[in-house]
Enzyme design. Structure first.
Site, PDB file in Angstrom:
ATOM      1  N   LYS A  83       0.761  -1.482  -0.385  1.00 57.88           N
ATOM      2  CA  LYS A  83       0.139   0.023  -0.129  1.00 57.88           C
ATOM      3  C   LYS A  83       0.895   1.901  -0.318  1.00 57.88           C
ATOM      4  O   LYS A  83       2.179   0.782   0.432  1.00 57.88           O
ATOM      5  CB  LYS A  83      -1.177   0.521   0.645  1.00 57.88           C
ATOM      6  CG  LYS A  83      -1.347   0.723   1.201  1.00 57.88           C
ATOM      7  CD  LYS A  83      -2.664   0.791   2.875  1.00 57.88           C
ATOM      8  CE  LYS A  83      -3.785   2.036   2.509  1.00 57.88           C
ATOM      9  NZ  LYS A  83      -3.490   2.853   3.160  1.00 57.88           N
ATOM     10  N   GLY A  84       0.343   2.665  -0.728  1.00 60.94           N
ATOM     11  CA  GLY A  84       0.715   3.500  -0.203  1.00 60.94           C
ATOM     12  C   GLY A  84       1.377   4.000   0.937  1.00 60.94           C
ATOM     13  O   GLY A  84       0.675   4.359   1.426  1.00 60.94           O
ATOM     14  N   GLY A  85       2.806   4.732   0.982  1.00 62.79           N
ATOM     15  CA  GLY A  85       2.789   5.411   2.381  1.00 62.79           C
ATOM     16  C   GLY A  85       3.050   4.744   3.668  1.00 62.79           C
ATOM     17  O   GLY A  85       3.219   4.718   4.421  1.00 62.79           O
ATOM     18  N   VAL A  86       3.535   3.135   3.248  1.00 63.98           N
ATOM     19  CA  VAL A  86       3.969   2.059   4.362  1.00 63.98           C
ATOM     20  C   VAL A  86       5.385   2.307   4.406  1.00 63.98           C
ATOM     21  O   VAL A  86       5.665   1.202   4.921  1.00 63.98           O
ATOM     22  CB  VAL A  86       3.021   0.837   3.837  1.00 63.98           C
ATOM     23  CG1 VAL A  86       2.183   1.153   3.919  1.00 63.98           C
ATOM     24  CG2 VAL A  86       3.717   0.322   2.438  1.00 63.98           C
ATOM     25  N   LYS A  88       7.693   1.378   1.352  1.00 63.64           N
ATOM     26  CA  LYS A  88       8.196   0.380   0.567  1.00 63.64           C
ATOM     27  C   LYS A  88      10.060   0.773   0.240  1.00 63.64           C
ATOM     28  O   LYS A  88      10.803   0.268   0.095  1.00 63.64           O
ATOM     29  CB  LYS A  88       7.723   0.680  -0.365  1.00 63.64           C
ATOM     30  CG  LYS A  88       6.140   0.106  -0.331  1.00 63.64           C
ATOM     31  CD  LYS A  88       5.157  -0.059  -1.544  1.00 63.64           C
ATOM     32  CE  LYS A  88       5.238   0.956  -2.096  1.00 63.64           C
ATOM     33  NZ  LYS A  88       4.412   1.260  -1.931  1.00 63.64           N
ATOM     34  N   THR A  89      10.001   1.951   0.235  1.00 63.22           N
ATOM     35  CA  THR A  89      11.345   2.855  -0.186  1.00 63.22           C
ATOM     36  C   THR A  89      12.535   2.181   0.930  1.00 63.22           C
ATOM     37  O   THR A  89      13.673   2.705   0.662  1.00 63.22           O
ATOM     38  CB  THR A  89      10.888   4.239  -0.703  1.00 63.22           C
ATOM     39  OG1 THR A  89       9.867   4.789  -2.160  1.00 63.22           O
ATOM     40  CG2 THR A  89      12.397   5.310  -1.601  1.00 63.22           C
ATOM     41  N   SER A  90      12.376   3.440   1.535  1.00 61.19           N
ATOM     42  CA  SER A  90      13.333   3.201   2.877  1.00 61.19           C
ATOM     43  C   SER A  90      13.582   1.164   2.617  1.00 61.19           C
ATOM     44  O   SER A  90      14.425   0.976   3.600  1.00 61.19           O
ATOM     45  CB  SER A  90      12.777   3.113   4.684  1.00 61.19           C
ATOM     46  OG  SER A  90      12.566   5.431   4.066  1.00 61.19           O
ATOM     47  N   ASP A 112       8.290   3.091  -9.187  1.00 58.76           N
ATOM     48  CA  ASP A 112       7.051   4.275  -9.248  1.00 58.76           C
ATOM     49  C   ASP A 112       6.910   5.834  -9.213  1.00 58.76           C
ATOM     50  O   ASP A 112       8.209   6.108  -9.207  1.00 58.76           O
ATOM     51  CB  ASP A 112       7.291   4.606  -7.287  1.00 58.76           C
ATOM     52  CG  ASP A 112       6.268   5.118  -6.505  1.00 58.76           C
ATOM     53  OD1 ASP A 112       5.210   5.575  -7.439  1.00 58.76           O
ATOM     54  OD2 ASP A 112       5.913   4.626  -5.330  1.00 58.76           O
ATOM     55  N   ASN A 338       5.665  -2.690   9.423  1.00 62.74           N
ATOM     56  CA  ASN A 338       6.472  -1.046   9.718  1.00 62.74           C
ATOM     57  C   ASN A 338       5.946  -0.160  10.002  1.00 62.74           C
ATOM     58  O   ASN A 338       4.265   0.241  10.684  1.00 62.74           O
ATOM     59  CB  ASN A 338       7.152  -0.501   8.231  1.00 62.74           C
ATOM     60  CG  ASN A 338       8.245  -0.234   8.283  1.00 62.74           C
ATOM     61  OD1 ASN A 338       8.966   0.344   9.301  1.00 62.74           O
ATOM     62  ND2 ASN A 338       8.133   1.159   7.456  1.00 62.74           N
TER      63      ASN A 338
END
Length: 451
Positions: A83-86, A88-90, A112, A338
């Protein structure tokens, strides 16, 4: 074997103090605009770094099984999505950093459309080519690919296959109006002019898959994808089916054009060679996207890591994502939960009562000793000031306690999900500062991607 999931009540009494673990000299600043080292260059700059202090997490946290992820020198792909904002990038960045620190030449790729990889690494990695990440001894390269460029390429291709209104009118005047209507019903121009959702990311991943076949990119043994939010990923998996239908329409169009006279075909403004070329291009695109889909399904080389947060919405969407991934036969073994709050406030009330009792005992001792005039009043002022501080602390503790309770409910929901509870669960804490730069990512990796 899975260990018993950690409950918030047994979590540490304080957040992981990343701000204390990272010395000021080891933080990575914003290096956008700095000289970048491209893959294939003979230049290798070794950046000195001081390893951040890594505090150990609760022993009840389930191991991520990083040693298993890192084993072997054959190329492996890790798709990090959710989901967006969880986060993922970090998480994908920290995983890539740990691979690199463990001797794997690693490529980190963001597909993305809303890129944040450069921000996470504190270094500009835009441009669509691998950039050497500072502070990794040239073991980690990263890149942000531009999915929007795929839309432009697809739209340009659509213009090669459309039919002019003049051609339709002429065909009607010579008794071929039925054929013109049938061609119009195909709506080929509309179909290709508006790329389907997910195509941009699919072409971006396809390009990455194509260029890593090149000899100069053969060094990478681990490739980590920071993918777009859930919806894009699911649509990406269904794209080859969509293109099957698209190519079918083009082939039918080609057959109808072949059955018409050469004079009529000439009015389309597209000759046989260009039509064949158009079909060949789309066939090639379909083959490349099918390769991406096959890559997603390869259990030996690929794993999809689901990232979520401990909320009802996050767990619910992760359950649906897992069901879709299983339907598409995408290997999924790990779930990262997370941003878990580790400050419960447990014991704060008891310590506050103990402090009040000691203050009262001190007051009584001062009065009994007949101490210097005004000392009791000064003690009262000190106690009042301390009470104000305690009140502010109580507000913070109440917030954390409510948040932790809410997260426990979500974790119970996760335990009840037949699919999610079967995954290896990795619990990542909420840090006390933003994760940005290689030292911070290395610290995070030590907490999350454990052996």
């Amino acid at each position: 074997a899975r260990s018993t999931p950690r409950t918030m009540a047994t979590a540490a009494a304080a957040p992981l103090a990343l701000s204390r673990a990272l010395a000021p000299s080891s933080r990575v600043g914003d290096t956008r605009g700095s000289a970048r080292k491209r893959l294939g260059s003979s230049v290798r700059v070794r950046v000195s770094r001081r390893a951040p202090v890594v505090t150990s997490a609760s022993s009840s946290v389930e191991s991520a099984g990083f040693s298993e992820m890192s084993a072997g020198r054959d190329r492996k792909y890790y798709m990090v999505g959710g989901k967006g904002g969880v986060g993922k990038t970090s998480l994908s960045s920290s995983l890539a950093v740990k691979f690199a620190m463990n001797g794997h030449p690693t490529l980190l790729v963001s597909t993305d459309p809303a890129h944040s990889l450069s921000d996470s690494l504190a270094q500009d990695v835009t441009g669509g080519v691998p950039v050497c990440v500072d502070g990794t001894d040239a073991q980690l390269y990263a890149m942000e690919v531009d999915p929007n460029q795929a839309k432009e390429e697809f739209a340009a291709f659509a213009k090669q296959t459309d039919m002019s209104q003049g051609a339709k009118d002429f065909m009607g005047s010579v008794g071929l109006g039925g054929l013109a209507d049938q061609l119009g019903d195909l709506k080929l121009g509309e179909l290709l002019d508006t790329p389907p959702p997910g195509l941009d990311e699919a072409i971006a991943i396809s390009k990455v898959v194509q260029f890593i076949k090149d000899e100069k990119y053969a060094k990478f043994t681990r490739i980590v994808f920071d993918t777009a939010p859930t919806g894009h990923t699911l649509r990406l998996l269904s794209l080859p089916d969509f293109l099957d239908k698209s190519i079918g329409k083009i082939v039918r169009l080609r057959q109808k054009l072949t059955s018409a006279t050469d004079a009529v075909k000439g009015l389309f403004g597209v000759d046989d060679g260009k039509q064949d070329e158009a079909v060949a291009k789309l066939e090639k695109l379909k083959a490349q996207l099918q390769e991406v889909k096959d890559l997603f399904r390869n259990e030996k080389t690929t794993e999809f890591v689901i990232v979520t947060i401990p909320t009802v919405l996050g767990i619910s969407e992760s359950g649906r994502l897992l069901s879709s991934l299983e339907k598409e036969k995408v290997p999924t073994r790990r779930l990262v939960v997370n941003q878990i709050v580790q400050v419960t406030g447990e014991g704060f009330g008891a310590r506050k009562e103990e402090l009040a009792a000691k203050q009262e005992a001190l007051r009584e001792a001062i009065v009994a000793a007949g101490a210097v005039d005004g000392l009791a009043e000064k003690l009262d002022a000190l106690i009042a000031a301390q009470g104000a501080v305690t009140k502010d602390a109580q507000t913070a503790v109440n917030f954390c306690a409510v948040k932790a309770k809410d997260q426990r409910r979500a974790m119970e929901m996760l335990d009840e999900d037949a699919g999610l509870r079967g995954l290896r669960r990795i619990e990542a804490p909420l840090f006390d500062m933003e994760i940005r730069g290689v030292p911070a990512l290395q610290f995070m990796a030590g907490q999350v991607w454990t052996d």
